[in-house]
Design a protein around this motif. Structure first.
Motif, PDB file in Angstrom:
ATOM      1  N   HIS A 173      -6.598   3.478  -0.553  1.00 15.38           N
ATOM      2  CA  HIS A 173      -6.099   2.440  -1.098  1.00 15.38           C
ATOM      3  C   HIS A 173      -5.128   2.555  -2.677  1.00 15.38           C
ATOM      4  CE1 HIS A 173      -9.436  -0.356   0.880  1.00 15.38           C
ATOM      5  NE2 HIS A 173      -8.579   0.628   1.646  1.00 15.38           N
TER       6      HIS A 173
ATOM      7  N   MET B 207       0.810  -1.039  -0.061  1.00 13.76           N
ATOM      8  CA  MET B 207       0.058   0.061  -0.036  1.00 13.76           C
ATOM      9  C   MET B 207       0.828   1.053  -0.113  1.00 13.76           C
ATOM     10  SD  MET B 207      -3.260   0.687   0.087  1.00 13.76           S
ATOM     11  CE  MET B 207      -4.134  -0.831   0.736  1.00 13.76           C
TER      12      MET B 207
ATOM     13  N   SER C 207      -2.725   4.475   1.856  1.00 12.99           N
ATOM     14  CA  SER C 207      -3.786   3.580   2.514  1.00 12.99           C
ATOM     15  C   SER C 207      -5.234   4.373   2.704  1.00 12.99           C
ATOM     16  CB  SER C 207      -3.343   3.224   3.774  1.00 12.99           C
ATOM     17  OG  SER C 207      -3.157   4.287   4.833  1.00 12.99           O
TER      18      SER C 207
END
Length: 342
Positions: free
Chosen positions: A274, A268, A271
């Motif tokens: 995403h 990732m 995050s």
């Protein structure tokens, strides 16, 4: 570790790719008693579908023996210890030994004494240090099991009895098991999943009480980004313990760190949304002298992570032409002036 695009399915028809650890194990791991081992910290026994229509198996493991063969991961240090060193042909026999409160080394004292007579002073000292390490790991596992079976309330009530409630204690046990396994050449390949992407586990030792996954969605708020940074800093601060352990363990003319390649990273980048771009990745160790180290390589935008992993495979003696969605092998020993986009 596969650098492959997984098939979107919640059924059993999962598909990804052979992971880098298993490429190495299939070529170089057949000479050892255990070709490879897969370890983890979080619970990995979820069934069915997880997020976005994908099977939970994609988050349950990072090691794949083939595109359609995910490998199970071991969470309990006792299970890992018994697989590496357990005396007894069956799990029942090993359980009897533990109930009799006998160390594994107590079962092999005659063999150890016979071996020591054949060694010179330096090798006897190394064997003694190694046996002390194994006995100490076993003592720590027993201590955890005793505490977890005492009836005291646990921070991880559903975890196996051999799993410490403390994240750092659990990680260190797993690191120590890897180090002694490398030292005795029981196996040459480990994969170690230190977290679970969707986990809400909190790490109070990091100074943050928020759960990992909720903290990862920081909504671009400065204070929440800093909280998530503390959690990630705490996670990566566990690794020097392992590196120091390998460096302090003699191996050939050098030490285990000289003859090992450690790959540490994350799938990732950002995050919060995403985002899988600019994912962090680093290599440690010298891979038997094949990796110089001391470089910080900033690749061009859009470079697949498969490229440095393919470069690592070449460093390890695997002549694989491609890996996952690679577009070419990144030269991990290239001097900065010889490499574009630094």
């Amino acid at each position: 570790l596969t650098q492959a695009h997984p098939r979107q399915t919640q059924g059993s028809d999962v598909r990804a790719g052979t992971s880098i650890d298993q490429h190495y194990a299939q070529k170089f791991g057949q000479e050892t008693p255990i070709p490879s081992m897969q370890l983890c910290i979080e619970n990995v026994d979820q069934a069915g579908g997880c997020s976005y229509g994908y099977s939970c198996v994609y988050t349950d493991t990072i090691s794949w023996a083939s595109a359609e063969e995910p490998l199970p991961m071991i969470r309990d240090p006792r299970v890992a210890f018994d697989q590496l060193f357990g005396v007894g042909a069956t799990a029942e026999e090993r359980a009897i030994r533990r109930r009799e409160d006998k160390s594994i080394l107590d079962w092999v004292t005659t063999e150890i004494a016979r071996l020591q007579k054949t060694l010179g002073p330096v090798d006897r000292a190394r064997l003694s240090d190694y046996l002390d390490d194994v006995r100490e790991i076993e003592r720590r596992i027993r201590k955890v099991e005793t505490l977890n079976s005492s009836g005291e309330q646990r921070a991880l009530p559903g975890a196996p009895i051999g799993v410490p409630d403390s994240f750092s204690e659990h990680v260190k046990l797993m690191f120590d098991l890897q180090a002694v396994a490398f030292a005795s050449d029981i196996t040459r390949v480990f994969s170690f999943k230190m977290g679970r992407d969707g986990s809400s586990r909190a790490y109070p030792e990091s100074g943050v009480n928020a759960g990992f996954h909720p903290a990862s969605h920081h909504q671009d708020r400065e204070e929440r980004i800093r909280e998530f940074q503390k959690i990630n800093t705490y996670h990566i601060q566990q690794l020097p313990y392992f590196l120091d352990k390998l460096k302090a363990t003699p191996d050939g003319d050098g030490n285990l760190l000289d003859n090992t390649l450690i790959i540490y990273g994350s799938p990732m980048g950002n995050s919060n949304v995403h985002n899988h771009k600019r994912c962090p990745l680093f290599f440690a160790g010298h891979a038997g002298g094949a990796l110089k180290g001391g470089l910080h390589i900033k690749t061009a935008d859009g470079t697949p992570m498969a490229n440095p992993l393919l470069g690592a495979m070449h460093v390890l003696g695997l002549d694989t032409p491609t890996f996952g969605d690679s577009t070419g092998a990144l030269d991990l020993n290239a001097a900065p002036e010889a490499t574009a986009a630094f």
